[in-house]
Design a protein around this motif. Structure first.
Motif, PDB file in Angstrom:
ATOM      1  N   ARG A  47     138.130 -77.166   8.507  1.00  0.00           N
ATOM      2  CA  ARG A  47     139.364 -77.078   7.692  1.00  0.00           C
ATOM      3  C   ARG A  47     139.238 -77.896   6.234  1.00  0.00           C
ATOM      4  NH1 ARG A  47     144.456 -79.921  10.953  1.00  0.00           N
ATOM      5  NH2 ARG A  47     143.769 -78.334  12.438  1.00  0.00           N
ATOM      6  N   ARG A  48     138.194 -78.604   6.050  1.00  0.00           N
ATOM      7  CA  ARG A  48     138.010 -79.083   4.981  1.00  0.00           C
ATOM      8  C   ARG A  48     137.284 -78.257   3.945  1.00  0.00           C
ATOM      9  NH1 ARG A  48     138.171 -85.052   5.432  1.00  0.00           N
ATOM     10  NH2 ARG A  48     138.960 -85.280   7.539  1.00  0.00           N
ATOM     11  N   ILE A  49     136.774 -77.259   4.374  1.00  0.00           N
ATOM     12  CA  ILE A  49     135.933 -76.516   3.417  1.00  0.00           C
ATOM     13  C   ILE A  49     137.126 -75.299   2.621  1.00  0.00           C
ATOM     14  CG2 ILE A  49     133.731 -76.778   3.845  1.00  0.00           C
ATOM     15  CD1 ILE A  49     134.067 -73.989   5.365  1.00  0.00           C
ATOM     16  N   SER A  50     136.937 -75.072   1.305  1.00  0.00           N
ATOM     17  CA  SER A  50     137.807 -74.212   0.768  1.00  0.00           C
ATOM     18  C   SER A  50     137.277 -72.896   1.132  1.00  0.00           C
ATOM     19  CB  SER A  50     137.799 -74.407  -0.668  1.00  0.00           C
ATOM     20  OG  SER A  50     137.251 -73.326  -1.372  1.00  0.00           O
ATOM     21  N   THR A  51     138.096 -71.977   1.454  1.00  0.00           N
ATOM     22  CA  THR A  51     137.731 -70.608   1.733  1.00  0.00           C
ATOM     23  C   THR A  51     138.186 -69.539   0.561  1.00  0.00           C
ATOM     24  OG1 THR A  51     139.813 -70.287   2.742  1.00  0.00           O
ATOM     25  CG2 THR A  51     137.842 -70.666   4.096  1.00  0.00           C
ATOM     26  N   THR A  52     138.018 -70.193  -0.898  1.00  0.00           N
ATOM     27  CA  THR A  52     138.323 -69.400  -1.839  1.00  0.00           C
ATOM     28  C   THR A  52     136.980 -68.344  -2.256  1.00  0.00           C
ATOM     29  OG1 THR A  52     137.481 -71.356  -3.128  1.00  0.00           O
ATOM     30  CG2 THR A  52     139.904 -70.795  -3.008  1.00  0.00           C
ATOM     31  N   THR A  53     135.875 -68.885  -1.837  1.00  0.00           N
ATOM     32  CA  THR A  53     134.878 -68.015  -1.909  1.00  0.00           C
ATOM     33  C   THR A  53     134.351 -67.620  -0.458  1.00  0.00           C
ATOM     34  OG1 THR A  53     132.965 -69.368  -1.547  1.00  0.00           O
ATOM     35  CG2 THR A  53     133.927 -69.315  -3.794  1.00  0.00           C
ATOM     36  N   VAL A  54     133.968 -66.466  -0.242  1.00  0.00           N
ATOM     37  CA  VAL A  54     133.237 -66.063   0.954  1.00  0.00           C
ATOM     38  C   VAL A  54     132.066 -66.728   1.244  1.00  0.00           C
ATOM     39  CG1 VAL A  54     134.514 -63.741   1.039  1.00  0.00           C
ATOM     40  CG2 VAL A  54     132.254 -63.853   0.087  1.00  0.00           C
ATOM     41  N   LEU A  55     131.484 -67.089   0.303  1.00  0.00           N
ATOM     42  CA  LEU A  55     130.208 -67.759   0.559  1.00  0.00           C
ATOM     43  C   LEU A  55     130.237 -69.176   1.369  1.00  0.00           C
ATOM     44  CD1 LEU A  55     128.309 -67.551  -2.729  1.00  0.00           C
ATOM     45  CD2 LEU A  55     128.215 -65.989  -0.774  1.00  0.00           C
ATOM     46  N   ASN A  56     131.345 -70.115   0.774  1.00  0.00           N
ATOM     47  CA  ASN A  56     131.469 -71.456   1.418  1.00  0.00           C
ATOM     48  C   ASN A  56     131.413 -71.418   3.090  1.00  0.00           C
ATOM     49  OD1 ASN A  56     131.371 -72.375  -0.760  1.00  0.00           O
ATOM     50  ND2 ASN A  56     133.476 -73.094  -1.061  1.00  0.00           N
ATOM     51  N   PRO A  57     132.374 -70.697   3.770  1.00  0.00           N
ATOM     52  CA  PRO A  57     132.420 -70.606   5.275  1.00  0.00           C
ATOM     53  C   PRO A  57     130.865 -70.374   5.827  1.00  0.00           C
ATOM     54  CG  PRO A  57     134.116 -69.308   4.582  1.00  0.00           C
ATOM     55  CD  PRO A  57     133.261 -69.640   3.071  1.00  0.00           C
ATOM     56  N   VAL A  58     130.320 -69.193   5.183  1.00  0.00           N
ATOM     57  CA  VAL A  58     129.103 -68.758   5.859  1.00  0.00           C
ATOM     58  C   VAL A  58     128.008 -70.077   5.700  1.00  0.00           C
ATOM     59  CG1 VAL A  58     127.146 -67.244   5.468  1.00  0.00           C
ATOM     60  CG2 VAL A  58     129.517 -66.385   5.270  1.00  0.00           C
ATOM     61  N   ILE A  59     127.994 -70.607   4.554  1.00  0.00           N
ATOM     62  CA  ILE A  59     127.032 -71.691   4.421  1.00  0.00           C
ATOM     63  C   ILE A  59     127.235 -72.813   5.303  1.00  0.00           C
ATOM     64  CG2 ILE A  59     125.888 -73.495   2.379  1.00  0.00           C
ATOM     65  CD1 ILE A  59     126.817 -71.210   0.598  1.00  0.00           C
ATOM     66  N   VAL A  60     128.349 -73.166   5.114  1.00  0.00           N
ATOM     67  CA  VAL A  60     128.935 -74.243   5.933  1.00  0.00           C
ATOM     68  C   VAL A  60     128.615 -74.043   7.487  1.00  0.00           C
ATOM     69  CG1 VAL A  60     130.843 -75.942   6.857  1.00  0.00           C
ATOM     70  CG2 VAL A  60     130.580 -75.325   4.436  1.00  0.00           C
ATOM     71  N   THR A  61     128.883 -73.122   7.907  1.00  0.00           N
ATOM     72  CA  THR A  61     128.811 -72.732   9.824  1.00  0.00           C
ATOM     73  C   THR A  61     127.092 -72.448   9.874  1.00  0.00           C
ATOM     74  OG1 THR A  61     129.321 -70.390   9.434  1.00  0.00           O
ATOM     75  CG2 THR A  61     130.933 -71.790  10.069  1.00  0.00           C
ATOM     76  N   VAL A  62     126.520 -72.117   8.750  1.00  0.00           N
ATOM     77  CA  VAL A  62     125.067 -71.760   9.018  1.00  0.00           C
ATOM     78  C   VAL A  62     124.466 -73.402   9.195  1.00  0.00           C
ATOM     79  CG1 VAL A  62     122.956 -71.632   8.082  1.00  0.00           C
ATOM     80  CG2 VAL A  62     124.640 -69.771   8.007  1.00  0.00           C
ATOM     81  N   GLY A  63     124.858 -74.225   8.198  1.00  0.00           N
ATOM     82  CA  GLY A  63     124.635 -75.586   8.160  1.00  0.00           C
ATOM     83  C   GLY A  63     125.065 -76.392   9.649  1.00  0.00           C
ATOM     84  N   LEU A  64     126.270 -76.229  10.069  1.00  0.00           N
ATOM     85  CA  LEU A  64     126.625 -76.520  11.305  1.00  0.00           C
ATOM     86  C   LEU A  64     125.468 -75.957  12.572  1.00  0.00           C
ATOM     87  CD1 LEU A  64     129.181 -78.412  11.812  1.00  0.00           C
ATOM     88  CD2 LEU A  64     130.174 -76.076  12.673  1.00  0.00           C
TER      89      LEU A  64
END
Lengths: 296, 355
Positions: free
Chosen positions: A95-112
């Motif tokens: 919920r905290r990450i901005s989804t304005t770019t498609v990169l962010n969710p990918v990077i964060v879930t990979v990190g997770l």
């Protein structure tokens, strides 16, 4: 090279491969279903789905061995754990990450997924364990085709889950609310529908898959790596926005996997990858998905 | 006065970098208690990773196309050069160049389906690509050596007219890696500041707007993929000759994630960021193996990697480069007695970065 001559085609034990493929495909479909649920509600494709499933499976393993709980109880507790865990992840991270770019969710879930992988390795270690069989007994024979008790259980669980979920989405007020979330997130939120619940369900699904795969694949932190890739492929092939698509994609991929795995086991992932690219080039939205036109 | 400052800013990092490259080897000989050979080997590895990171940065940071499969291109470069030198007896230089070209050609081909994929779809497709390459290597074991890999690669050498330079020691190879990195850094900088680079950024910011402005998507997206694969391929070739041997296990998904972490940590859309991210992460990885309390290094490293990715995106979306840019702007505006104005400038600086 892959040489499929007519001779080999007739020699293959097609019935057996089909049954094995459908069992495998059911597992892909369940994982893909979770991925699609989460994607539909949060627009985040989770690269952590495989690892959360693995983590939950280890929890189940602990419940089964250290606490000696019966399988059904452990199964339900694990699903509950996975749902809560998923809700936590959604609240604290997604919920905290901005989804304005498609990169962010990918990077964060990979990190997770990396954190979960490392943590599981830390807590439970890398030695390969055998997961207790949920069912024991002689396999069923249908003509020449052998169906193991485990595969039969996989079919039953998948069928029951899918039926329950489809009925749930079709008839129950909560299910309809969840579909509204998938349809239009902001409008649904404005109507007072909770997005978190659908997410929890998505993560919970992963746990089911993990517990059904572990008896086949053994239990270790990297057990879901392959399955997660296939589940992605299934979700993408079926269409990331379509729940039935995830099931169709999963079963299709399971059968392809089973046949290819019989012929050239080294190429299972390569074929899965080629299939994704092929389907996406022809139908960018997947088989049953909608291709989304980008808004300016 | 203005032009002096901008010129100074543009060239100063290069001067510093070159000075560092030249100073490190003699410095290592002075410091007691370190094995200069091993440290130089480690630095060479970091420099090689930096080449990949810069190439990946062009694709992800500038063009906005994600790749979770760059270890695949790295593997293609490594295997191409290893096979060419071992099996066909190609000279090192030719093998590296051919390896880079092969990788670039495959990058171009992967760029074609990528034209129709975006965001998560592309991430899944590239992830599959990265997984497929080592599998193909194992499958074609008759000439790739299968899962045991290829070993005993010849020494790197560079023919110069009548005589040939042979890179025998770790220090020699370090200079070679540094030279390649410098050339490729300058090349990358020229690309991103040229019209090609502006087309990349236009695609990243809005494909539709870019197309409306006359940017040829097919051309520039495939170019970005090919260019990025070229960097990874050359780096892979250098890696193979640094280790004198490779095996499919060297090119896991984790390596692709390493590369992605380097550019995210360094700051997307910044060449200096990619460079510093690569150096920092390689040294961090090595430092973690040396912690006396850690028995289980692999798990710790994986967790640290994940934490770095999430924290960077959550708190410093522009990475190290963004932090550096902000502090530079704060420093430049320190004498202004207008706190509000200073704040605005900092914010503008942030906005000009990657969105």
């Amino acid at each position: 090279m892959l040489s499929v001559t007519p001779d080999i085609l007739t020699d293959l034990p097609w019935g057996q491969l089909l049954v094995n493929g459908l069992a495998l495909g059911s597992l892909y479909a369940l994982t893909a279903f979770g991925i699609v649920l989460i994607f539909k509600t949060t627009r985040v494709i989770t690269f952590a789905q495989g690892e959360t499933a693995m983590f939950s499976t280890f929890v189940a393993f602990t419940l089964l061995t250290a606490f000696q709980l019966p399988f059904a109880v452990a199964f339900l507790l694990t699903m509950l754990f996975a749902g809560l865990f998923g809700a936590l992840i959604e609240r604290v991270v997604i919920r905290r990450i901005s989804t304005t770019t498609v990169l962010n969710p990918v990077i964060v879930t990979v990190g997770l997924s990396l954190i979960l992988l490392g943590a599981a390795g830390w807590i439970w270690g890398y030695e390969i364990r055998t997961f207790p069989d949920p069912v024991v007994g002689p396999p069923y024979h249908l003509g020449t085709v052998v169906v193991s008790q485990l595969n039969a259980l996989i079919f039953v669980v998948t069928l029951v889950l899918m039926t329950v979920l489809f009925a749930f989405f079709r008839f129950s007020p909560t299910g309809i609310a969840m579909r509204a979330v998938a349809e239009n997130r902001m409008a649904a939120q404005l109507m007072g529908i909770s997005i978190g619940r659908m997410n929890a369900l998505g993560w919970g699904m992963g746990a089911v898959t993990g517990m059904l795969i572990a008896p086949i694949n053994y239990l270790d932190p990297s057990m879901m790596g392959d399955v997660a890739l296939k589940a992605f492929a299934a979700a993408v092939v079926g269409g990331l926005t379509s729940l039935p698509g995830a099931v169709v994609g999963g079963l299709l991929l399971g059968i392809v996997d089973s046949v290819v795995g019989f012929e050239v086991p080294e190429l299972r992932n390569t074929i899965a990858f080629a299939l994704i690219v092929l389907v996406l080039v022809v139908r960018p939205g997947g088989l049953l998905g909608r291709h989304e036109t980008k808004k300016v | 006065m203005h032009w002096v400052r901008t010129r100074g800013r543009a060239t100063a990092p290069y001067g510093l970098g070159l000075a560092a490259v030249l100073v490190i080897p003699p410095l290592l000989n002075i410091i007691p208690g370190v094995a200069p050979g091993y440290v130089l080997y480690l630095v060479s590895l970091a420099l090689i990773y930096a080449v990949v990171a810069i190439g990946l940065g062009i694709l992800v940071g500038h063009t906005g196309q994600i790749s979770l499969g760059h270890a695949g291109f790295f593997a293609i470069g490594a295997y191409a050069s290893a096979l060419l030198t071992l099996r066909l007896g190609f000279p090192f230089v030719v093998a590296v160049l051919v390896a880079g070209s092969v990788s670039a050609a495959i990058g171009f081909l992967l760029g074609l389906p990528a034209l129709r994929l975006s965001g998560p779809y592309l991430a899944v497709a590239t992830l599959g690509f990265g997984l497929a390459i080592p599998q193909l290597v194992v499958w074609q074991s008759s000439w790739t050596g299968g899962s045991s890999g290829l070993h005993g690669l010849p020494l790197a050498s560079l023919p110069l007219g009548a005589f040939t330079i042979v890179f025998r020691t770790d220090q020699d190879y370090y200079y070679l890696a540094a030279a390649v990195l410098i050339v490729l850094t300058i090349f990358a900088r020229n690309v991103v500041t040229s019209h090609t680079g502006r087309a990349f950024v236009a695609i990243r910011d809005s494909e539709i707007a870019a197309r409306a402005m006359g940017v040829d998507l097919v051309r520039y997206k495939t170019t970005a993929f090919a260019l990025s694969a070229l960097y990874a391929g050359i780096a892979g070739a250098l890696y193979a000759h640094l280790l004198h041997g490779i095996s499919p296990e060297d090119f896991t998904v984790l390596l692709s994630v390493d590369f992605l972490t380097m550019i995210v940590l360094g700051g997307l859309g910044s060449i200096g960021g990619a460079l510093s991210g690569a150096l920092l992460l390689t040294f961090l990885q090595n430092a973690l193996t040396r912690l006396p309390v850690v028995h289980d290094f692999k798990n710790l490293y994986i967790v640290v990697l994940g934490v770095i990715l999430i924290l960077t995106i959550a708190f410093f979306p522009q990475g190290l480069a963004g932090i550096a840019r902000n502090s530079r702007l704060r420093w430049a505006t320190r004498t202004l007695d207008r706190p509000a104005g200073a704040g605005q400038i900092v914010e503008l600086g942030e906005r000009s970065g990657v969105r």
